[in-house]
Design an enzyme around this catalytic site. Structure first.
Site, PDB file in Angstrom:
ATOM      1  N   SER A 142      10.602  -4.372   4.625  1.00 46.22           N
ATOM      2  CA  SER A 142      10.282  -4.163   5.342  1.00 46.22           C
ATOM      3  C   SER A 142      10.440  -5.359   6.644  1.00 46.22           C
ATOM      4  CB  SER A 142       8.162  -4.429   5.552  1.00 46.22           C
ATOM      5  OG  SER A 142       8.240  -4.948   6.640  1.00 46.22           O
ATOM      6  N   TYR A 155       0.932  -7.673   1.486  1.00 42.52           N
ATOM      7  CA  TYR A 155       2.047  -7.278   1.623  1.00 42.52           C
ATOM      8  C   TYR A 155       3.262  -7.521   1.981  1.00 42.52           C
ATOM      9  CZ  TYR A 155       4.481  -3.347   4.334  1.00 42.52           C
ATOM     10  OH  TYR A 155       5.468  -2.434   4.849  1.00 42.52           O
TER      11      TYR A 155
END
Length: 273
Positions: A142, A155
């Site tokens: 990401s 995350y």
């Protein structure tokens, strides 16, 4: 892109989001895609889409956090097609909120899916690709694996781990003819935005929810051609949308700037609530 024709690809988390967009692209280009997902609710819709463009695929239920699931999938694919050209370790989940509001079980789940799911896929396919002398592993991290995030500690930790692992593996794998790339999506309109769990109550306020929904962001389909060109070129890091590279540049030049920004956003969200 004729490059992808007749290639064999495994895609985890392939029934929604960026995994779905890449799978559709590959099938359109004549590749054979084995799609692995833990949730098969969208499988019939996906099959209908593929059928309408006269393509074909296989869909299997796999829990990427379970090593045996991934190992069986990879071995069966190799035994059937006698090669694996691409391994997309793409499956992921998101849980947002302040670190103080997390349960340990939630943190472990994020790490097991987002990080160990990648490890499981790589560990299973690496010996096969080494034996072949070719293959391309694409691990989905990401943008938040390259920069700090706001209210995404678990995350971000999982995605930073994917970055560190993949970059190191890339340096080792080259000697065996294996390519390793990182896919680092920024803000894209995907299913993960709808399924994210917010552990901090202030994030669920009507004003904050409306602010998130009103933010206009592109879909994976808007970026797919650029993504697949970069993968074809064996780019080390693929960022989509392309313009979000600016955040990575800012962070490298001014490390504290994004930390300050995300702190301000958190304060605004708390005030909204």
């Amino acid at each position: 892109m004729i490059y992808y024709k007749d290639k064999i690809a495994i895609m985890t988390g392939g029934l929604s989001g960026i995994g779905r967009a890449i799978s559709i692209f590959l099938i359109q280009q004549g590749a054979k895609v084995i799609i692995a997902d833990i949730n098969l609710k969208k499988s019939e819709d996906f099959k209908a889409t593929v059928s309408s463009m006269e393509g074909s695929c296989e869909i299997v239920r796999v829990d990427v956090s379970n090593f045996d699931d991934i190992k069986i999938l990879v071995d069966q694919t190799y035994n059937t097609y006698e090669k694996i050209d691409f391994m997309f370790n793409n499956a992921g989940i998101g849980i947002n909120g302040e670190f103080q509001d997390f349960e340990m079980e939630q943190i472990n789940e994020v790490m097991n899916v987002n990080f160990y799911g990648v490890i499981n896929g790589c560990y299973s396919v690496y010996p096969i690709m080494k034996k072949q002398g070719f293959g391309h592993i694409i691990n989905t991290s990401s943008l938040l694996g390259l920069i700090p995030g706001g209210l995404t500690s678990a995350y971000s930790a999982s995605k930073h781990a994917v970055v560190g692992f993949s970059q190191t593996l890339r340096s080792e794998a080259k000697q065996y003819g294996i390519k390793v790339s990182l896919l680092c999506p920024g803000q894209l309109k995907t299913n993960i935005n709808e399924t994210n769990i917010n552990v901090s109550e202030f994030m669920n306020s009507e004003k904050n929810q409306k602010m998130n929904k009103d933010t206009k962001i592109p879909t994976p389909e808007n970026c797919i051609n650029k993504i697949m060109r970069d993968i074809k070129r064996n780019k080390s890091i693929v960022i989509a949308p392309f313009y979000e590279r600016i955040y990575w540049l800012i962070y490298r030049l001014f490390p504290n700037s994004l930390i300050f920004l995300f702190n301000k956003i958190t304060m605004v969200m708390k005030k909204n609530a």
